[in-house]
Design a protein around this motif. Structure first.
Motif, PDB file in Angstrom:
ATOM      1  N   LEU A 152       6.229   6.644   5.161  1.00 31.98           N
ATOM      2  CA  LEU A 152       4.768   6.592   5.021  1.00 31.98           C
ATOM      3  C   LEU A 152       4.325   5.369   4.217  1.00 31.98           C
ATOM      4  O   LEU A 152       3.354   4.710   4.560  1.00 31.98           O
ATOM      5  CB  LEU A 152       4.254   7.869   4.353  1.00 31.98           C
ATOM      6  CG  LEU A 152       4.295   9.129   5.210  1.00 31.98           C
ATOM      7  CD1 LEU A 152       4.013  10.361   4.350  1.00 31.98           C
ATOM      8  CD2 LEU A 152       3.283   9.041   6.348  1.00 31.98           C
ATOM      9  N   ARG A 158       0.881   2.844   3.642  1.00 32.82           N
ATOM     10  CA  ARG A 158       0.046   3.640   2.737  1.00 32.82           C
ATOM     11  C   ARG A 158       0.416   3.366   1.276  1.00 32.82           C
ATOM     12  O   ARG A 158       1.561   3.065   0.971  1.00 32.82           O
ATOM     13  CB  ARG A 158       0.233   5.128   3.016  1.00 32.82           C
ATOM     14  CG  ARG A 158      -0.221   5.503   4.406  1.00 32.82           C
ATOM     15  CD  ARG A 158      -0.092   6.973   4.642  1.00 32.82           C
ATOM     16  NE  ARG A 158      -0.408   7.286   6.031  1.00 32.82           N
ATOM     17  CZ  ARG A 158      -0.660   8.477   6.467  1.00 32.82           C
ATOM     18  NH1 ARG A 158      -0.647   9.499   5.648  1.00 32.82           N
ATOM     19  NH2 ARG A 158      -0.923   8.680   7.740  1.00 32.82           N
ATOM     20  N   GLU A 162      -2.023   7.481  -1.472  1.00 38.10           N
ATOM     21  CA  GLU A 162      -2.278   7.993  -0.125  1.00 38.10           C
ATOM     22  C   GLU A 162      -1.113   8.848   0.371  1.00 38.10           C
ATOM     23  O   GLU A 162      -1.316   9.865   1.026  1.00 38.10           O
ATOM     24  CB  GLU A 162      -2.541   6.840   0.846  1.00 38.10           C
ATOM     25  CG  GLU A 162      -3.856   6.124   0.595  1.00 38.10           C
ATOM     26  CD  GLU A 162      -4.006   4.828   1.376  1.00 38.10           C
ATOM     27  OE1 GLU A 162      -5.154   4.425   1.602  1.00 38.10           O
ATOM     28  OE2 GLU A 162      -2.983   4.218   1.753  1.00 38.10           O
ATOM     29  N   VAL A 163       0.112   8.448   0.036  1.00 41.48           N
ATOM     30  CA  VAL A 163       1.282   9.245   0.422  1.00 41.48           C
ATOM     31  C   VAL A 163       1.218  10.605  -0.277  1.00 41.48           C
ATOM     32  O   VAL A 163       1.441  11.648   0.346  1.00 41.48           O
ATOM     33  CB  VAL A 163       2.601   8.516   0.068  1.00 41.48           C
ATOM     34  CG1 VAL A 163       3.804   9.426   0.294  1.00 41.48           C
ATOM     35  CG2 VAL A 163       2.743   7.240   0.888  1.00 41.48           C
ATOM     36  N   ASP A 165      -1.438  12.192  -1.369  1.00 42.91           N
ATOM     37  CA  ASP A 165      -2.505  12.979  -0.748  1.00 42.91           C
ATOM     38  C   ASP A 165      -2.050  13.531   0.602  1.00 42.91           C
ATOM     39  O   ASP A 165      -2.281  14.695   0.918  1.00 42.91           O
ATOM     40  CB  ASP A 165      -3.764  12.131  -0.555  1.00 42.91           C
ATOM     41  CG  ASP A 165      -4.449  11.792  -1.866  1.00 42.91           C
ATOM     42  OD1 ASP A 165      -4.142  12.463  -2.881  1.00 42.91           O
ATOM     43  OD2 ASP A 165      -5.278  10.876  -1.882  1.00 42.91           O
ATOM     44  N   HIS A 166      -1.403  12.699   1.408  1.00 43.38           N
ATOM     45  CA  HIS A 166      -0.946  13.112   2.738  1.00 43.38           C
ATOM     46  C   HIS A 166       0.067  14.254   2.656  1.00 43.38           C
ATOM     47  O   HIS A 166       0.011  15.199   3.440  1.00 43.38           O
ATOM     48  CB  HIS A 166      -0.332  11.913   3.478  1.00 43.38           C
ATOM     49  CG  HIS A 166       0.195  12.243   4.831  1.00 43.38           C
ATOM     50  ND1 HIS A 166      -0.624  12.362   5.931  1.00 43.38           N
ATOM     51  CD2 HIS A 166       1.457  12.494   5.270  1.00 43.38           C
ATOM     52  CE1 HIS A 166       0.125  12.670   6.985  1.00 43.38           C
ATOM     53  NE2 HIS A 166       1.386  12.754   6.613  1.00 43.38           N
ATOM     54  N   LEU A 167       0.988  14.156   1.701  1.00 48.07           N
ATOM     55  CA  LEU A 167       2.035  15.165   1.570  1.00 48.07           C
ATOM     56  C   LEU A 167       1.611  16.363   0.721  1.00 48.07           C
ATOM     57  O   LEU A 167       2.307  17.369   0.682  1.00 48.07           O
ATOM     58  CB  LEU A 167       3.301  14.531   0.973  1.00 48.07           C
ATOM     59  CG  LEU A 167       3.957  13.435   1.817  1.00 48.07           C
ATOM     60  CD1 LEU A 167       5.142  12.839   1.075  1.00 48.07           C
ATOM     61  CD2 LEU A 167       4.393  13.981   3.175  1.00 48.07           C
TER      62      LEU A 167
END
Length: 196
Positions: A152, A158, A162-163, A165-167
């Motif tokens: 990611l 990212r 952001e990583v 938040d994504h995970l």
């Protein structure tokens, strides 16, 4: 300072103290009044530090968002409302200058490291294939969580935030996974290069 000026300063401080107390309780009208009374000074300080109108406007918005969110933490015994506001503004403006300086330095270093040079196309092509193969092999030694975070961040472009938040995991966990994964990857690539 004259007595008249002292009286004006004391009156202004009392008014701003009252407005900040109301802001701390979620009073939007008080927030609007506080903004109108102080925003020219905040913008002026930000502009003096960053020397760019758009950046100064962004900093001003960020400062007032922070005021709205943290007005309850303002301590009249520690500072005047104006002093507190100028401290918040100065910190944000200096942080912005530091971030932009660091980004410029990174761009400069990257530009120097990646400037075009005369080279052997065949050698470069073979080297690139070997490196890609080494990295692909190295990715196999990572845990699934490390592989996902690194993919990611480095292939997905990212930021660490952001990583996270994504995970749906803490930023510190993302940093640890990536750091540990990169160590394992570096060791695996080094072994692959030695083997070749």
């Amino acid at each position: 300072m004259t007595r008249a000026q002292t009286a004006v300063d004391t009156s202004e401080r009392a008014e701003l103290d009252t407005l900040l107390t109301a802001v701390a309780h979620g009073d939007r009208v008080a927030f609007t009044d506080f903004y109108r009374a102080t925003s020219a000074r905040v913008y002026g300080l930000a502009l003096r530090v960053v020397r760019h109108r758009a950046a100064a406007e962004e900093i001003t918005q960020e400062v007032y968002l922070q005021v709205w969110q943290t007005a309850a933490r303002y301590d009249a015994a520690m500072s005047t409302p104006t002093g507190w506001l100028m401290m918040l503004t100065h910190r944000r403006a200096v942080d912005r200058v530091r971030r932009e300086s660091a980004a410029s330095a990174r761009d400069l270093v990257f530009g120097h490291a990646h400037r075009p040079v005369d080279h052997d196309v065949v050698t470069e092509s073979v080297t690139r294939r070997l490196e890609a193969s080494s990295v692909a092999d190295g990715m196999r030694v990572l845990t699934p969580m490390q592989r996902e975070a690194i993919t990611l961040a480095y292939y997905g472009g990212r930021s660490y935030t952001e990583v996270a938040d994504h995970l749906g995991i803490p930023l510190s966990t993302v940093k640890s996974r990536i750091r540990d994964g990169l160590r394992r990857l570096r060791a695996a690539v080094a072994e692959h290069v030695v083997a070749v």
